[in-house]
Design a protein around this motif. Structure first.
Motif, PDB file in Angstrom:
ATOM      1  N   MET A 130       0.855  -1.187   0.000  1.00  0.00           N
ATOM      2  CA  MET A 130       0.000   0.000   0.000  1.00  0.00           C
ATOM      3  C   MET A 130       0.893   1.239   0.000  1.00  0.00           C
ATOM      4  O   MET A 130       1.971   1.248   0.599  1.00  0.00           O
ATOM      5  CB  MET A 130      -0.926   0.004   1.226  1.00  0.00           C
ATOM      6  N   TYR A 131       0.460   2.269  -0.705  1.00  0.00           N
ATOM      7  CA  TYR A 131       1.231   3.509  -0.705  1.00  0.00           C
ATOM      8  C   TYR A 131       0.288   4.700  -0.841  1.00  0.00           C
ATOM      9  O   TYR A 131      -0.789   4.619  -1.429  1.00  0.00           O
ATOM     10  CB  TYR A 131       2.307   3.512  -1.797  1.00  0.00           C
ATOM     11  N   THR A 132       0.727   5.818  -0.265  1.00  0.00           N
ATOM     12  CA  THR A 132      -0.078   7.035  -0.274  1.00  0.00           C
ATOM     13  C   THR A 132       0.828   8.226   0.001  1.00  0.00           C
ATOM     14  O   THR A 132       1.986   8.062   0.421  1.00  0.00           O
ATOM     15  CB  THR A 132      -1.208   6.959   0.783  1.00  0.00           C
ATOM     16  N   SER A 133       0.330   9.414  -0.206  1.00  0.00           N
ATOM     17  CA  SER A 133       1.111  10.631   0.061  1.00  0.00           C
ATOM     18  C   SER A 133       1.307  10.811   1.563  1.00  0.00           C
ATOM     19  O   SER A 133       0.436  10.449   2.365  1.00  0.00           O
ATOM     20  CB  SER A 133       0.399  11.849  -0.510  1.00  0.00           C
ATOM     21  N   TRP A 134       2.442  11.367   1.930  1.00  0.00           N
ATOM     22  CA  TRP A 134       2.718  11.606   3.347  1.00  0.00           C
ATOM     23  C   TRP A 134       1.639  12.475   3.982  1.00  0.00           C
ATOM     24  O   TRP A 134       1.280  12.271   5.157  1.00  0.00           O
ATOM     25  CB  TRP A 134       4.087  12.281   3.507  1.00  0.00           C
ATOM     26  N   ASN A 135       1.090  13.432   3.252  1.00  0.00           N
ATOM     27  CA  ASN A 135       0.050  14.301   3.796  1.00  0.00           C
ATOM     28  C   ASN A 135      -1.201  13.537   4.219  1.00  0.00           C
ATOM     29  O   ASN A 135      -2.020  14.062   4.967  1.00  0.00           O
ATOM     30  CB  ASN A 135      -0.342  15.371   2.770  1.00  0.00           C
ATOM     31  N   ASN A 136      -1.350  12.327   3.727  1.00  0.00           N
ATOM     32  CA  ASN A 136      -2.526  11.523   4.068  1.00  0.00           C
ATOM     33  C   ASN A 136      -2.331  10.719   5.351  1.00  0.00           C
ATOM     34  O   ASN A 136      -3.261  10.051   5.815  1.00  0.00           O
ATOM     35  CB  ASN A 136      -2.859  10.574   2.905  1.00  0.00           C
ATOM     36  N   LEU A 137      -1.144  10.765   5.948  1.00  0.00           N
ATOM     37  CA  LEU A 137      -0.848   9.994   7.147  1.00  0.00           C
ATOM     38  C   LEU A 137      -1.043  10.825   8.408  1.00  0.00           C
ATOM     39  O   LEU A 137      -0.863  12.036   8.402  1.00  0.00           O
ATOM     40  CB  LEU A 137       0.601   9.501   7.123  1.00  0.00           C
ATOM     41  N   TYR A 138      -1.380  10.144   9.496  1.00  0.00           N
ATOM     42  CA  TYR A 138      -1.306  10.774  10.816  1.00  0.00           C
ATOM     43  C   TYR A 138      -1.147   9.677  11.864  1.00  0.00           C
ATOM     44  O   TYR A 138      -1.486   8.509  11.631  1.00  0.00           O
ATOM     45  CB  TYR A 138      -2.519  11.643  11.105  1.00  0.00           C
ATOM     46  N   LYS A 139      -0.613  10.085  13.004  1.00  0.00           N
ATOM     47  CA  LYS A 139      -0.352   9.159  14.107  1.00  0.00           C
ATOM     48  C   LYS A 139      -1.404   9.365  15.191  1.00  0.00           C
ATOM     49  O   LYS A 139      -1.382  10.375  15.891  1.00  0.00           O
ATOM     50  CB  LYS A 139       1.047   9.418  14.674  1.00  0.00           C
ATOM     51  N   PRO A 140      -2.370   8.442  15.347  1.00  0.00           N
ATOM     52  CA  PRO A 140      -3.391   8.608  16.385  1.00  0.00           C
ATOM     53  C   PRO A 140      -2.772   8.558  17.782  1.00  0.00           C
ATOM     54  O   PRO A 140      -1.817   7.808  18.020  1.00  0.00           O
ATOM     55  CB  PRO A 140      -4.332   7.422  16.158  1.00  0.00           C
ATOM     56  N   ASN A 141      -3.286   9.363  18.670  1.00  0.00           N
ATOM     57  CA  ASN A 141      -2.798   9.357  20.053  1.00  0.00           C
ATOM     58  C   ASN A 141      -3.053   8.000  20.701  1.00  0.00           C
ATOM     59  O   ASN A 141      -4.107   7.396  20.528  1.00  0.00           O
ATOM     60  CB  ASN A 141      -3.497  10.449  20.872  1.00  0.00           C
ATOM     61  N   GLY A 142      -2.060   7.542  21.434  1.00  0.00           N
ATOM     62  CA  GLY A 142      -2.223   6.304  22.186  1.00  0.00           C
ATOM     63  C   GLY A 142      -1.996   5.038  21.403  1.00  0.00           C
ATOM     64  O   GLY A 142      -2.133   3.942  21.956  1.00  0.00           O
ATOM     65  N   THR A 143      -1.662   5.142  20.126  1.00  0.00           N
ATOM     66  CA  THR A 143      -1.440   3.926  19.332  1.00  0.00           C
ATOM     67  C   THR A 143      -0.029   3.403  19.557  1.00  0.00           C
ATOM     68  O   THR A 143       0.878   4.126  19.997  1.00  0.00           O
ATOM     69  CB  THR A 143      -1.653   4.190  17.838  1.00  0.00           C
ATOM     70  N   SER A 144       0.190   2.148  19.244  1.00  0.00           N
ATOM     71  CA  SER A 144       1.480   1.503  19.454  1.00  0.00           C
ATOM     72  C   SER A 144       2.519   2.064  18.481  1.00  0.00           C
ATOM     73  O   SER A 144       2.169   2.617  17.423  1.00  0.00           O
ATOM     74  CB  SER A 144       1.338  -0.007  19.262  1.00  0.00           C
ATOM     75  N   PRO A 145       3.809   1.937  18.820  1.00  0.00           N
ATOM     76  CA  PRO A 145       4.866   2.432  17.925  1.00  0.00           C
ATOM     77  C   PRO A 145       4.758   1.820  16.533  1.00  0.00           C
ATOM     78  O   PRO A 145       4.515   0.622  16.379  1.00  0.00           O
ATOM     79  CB  PRO A 145       6.151   1.988  18.629  1.00  0.00           C
ATOM     80  N   GLY A 146       4.920   2.657  15.531  1.00  0.00           N
ATOM     81  CA  GLY A 146       4.867   2.206  14.146  1.00  0.00           C
ATOM     82  C   GLY A 146       3.490   2.209  13.528  1.00  0.00           C
ATOM     83  O   GLY A 146       3.361   2.059  12.317  1.00  0.00           O
ATOM     84  N   ALA A 147       2.450   2.400  14.345  1.00  0.00           N
ATOM     85  CA  ALA A 147       1.085   2.397  13.818  1.00  0.00           C
ATOM     86  C   ALA A 147       0.751   3.761  13.221  1.00  0.00           C
ATOM     87  O   ALA A 147       1.111   4.801  13.772  1.00  0.00           O
ATOM     88  CB  ALA A 147       0.088   2.054  14.918  1.00  0.00           C
ATOM     89  N   VAL A 148       0.072   3.765  12.093  1.00  0.00           N
ATOM     90  CA  VAL A 148      -0.362   5.004  11.457  1.00  0.00           C
ATOM     91  C   VAL A 148      -1.812   4.845  11.018  1.00  0.00           C
ATOM     92  O   VAL A 148      -2.341   3.739  10.926  1.00  0.00           O
ATOM     93  CB  VAL A 148       0.504   5.378  10.235  1.00  0.00           C
TER      94      VAL A 148
END
Length: 210
Positions: free
Chosen positions: A89-107
């Motif tokens: 899977m691939y997407t633009s970096w602007n489409n990513l975010y890191k939810p609060n409280g999620t485990s390391p590496g999760a997006v």
């Protein structure tokens, strides 16, 4: 630790990935607007990024580079590297975010409809990976935050410059429109059909005194 690679000719774009999950979180936080993120679908893997030149988007990214990054991503997945066909899977970096409280590496994603997929097949895998590994370099604790701020600062200055040029262009266009209106008014004011020659004026003037 961040690993850097150079994509194939003639593009020679930067490809990079984190060493572990904590490093992956930093890459998600400090990416650039032109970056494309790659990850094995539904399996743990490295977070691989392709850094496009400024102004280029995922829509006009060469398919050869999508394939190259996908192979690198698959190869850096403990489970995915053992499989024959793997969906990336691939997407633009602007489409990513890191939810609060999620485990390391999760997006997570702002818009899941913007995620695209590429299926890696075993053909040419060794040639692709061998070439990439010959370009591999390492950076220990790179200052990703400062690099990102510098990039944002460049974008800000570029946007200001474009806005100044746009304002100047609008002013010049307004000046030319006013000049055109003034010239038209001048022509209308001196309409030839309404003008009287000096000879006609002189003839009328002389008649009044005869």
């Amino acid at each position: 630790m961040v690993y850097y690679f150079v994509s194939r000719d003639p593009w020679n774009y930067v490809i990079y990935m984190g060493k572990n999950e904590l490093e992956n979180d930093r890459l998600v936080e400090y990416g650039w607007p032109d970056d494309i993120w790659f990850h094995v679908d539904d399996l743990p893997s490295a977070h691989v990024y392709l850094r496009l030149p400024k102004g280029q988007t995922i829509d006009d990214c060469p398919p050869e580079l999508i394939e190259e990054c996908s192979h690198l991503c698959k190869n850096n997945s403990t489970k995915g590297s053992k499989l024959t066909n793997v969906k990336i899977m691939y997407t633009s970096w602007n489409n990513l975010y890191k939810p609060n409280g999620t485990s390391p590496g999760a997006v997570s994603y702002h818009n899941s409809d913007e995620i695209r997929y590429f299926t890696v097949k075993p053909k040419r895998v060794n040639a692709i990976l061998n070439r990439l590994n010959r370009t591999k370099t390492e950076r220990v604790n790179p200052d990703l935050a400062t690099e990102q701020q510098q990039r944002f600062r460049e974008d800000h200055l570029e946007n200001k410059r474009r806005r100044r040029e746009e304002i100047a262009r609008e002013k010049e266009e307004a000046r030319l429109r006013k000049l055109e209106r003034d010239q038209k008014h001048y022509v209308d004011f001196f309409d030839e059909d309404e003008m009287v020659s000096n000879a006609e004026i002189g003839s009328d003037y002389e008649d009044n005194f005869m």
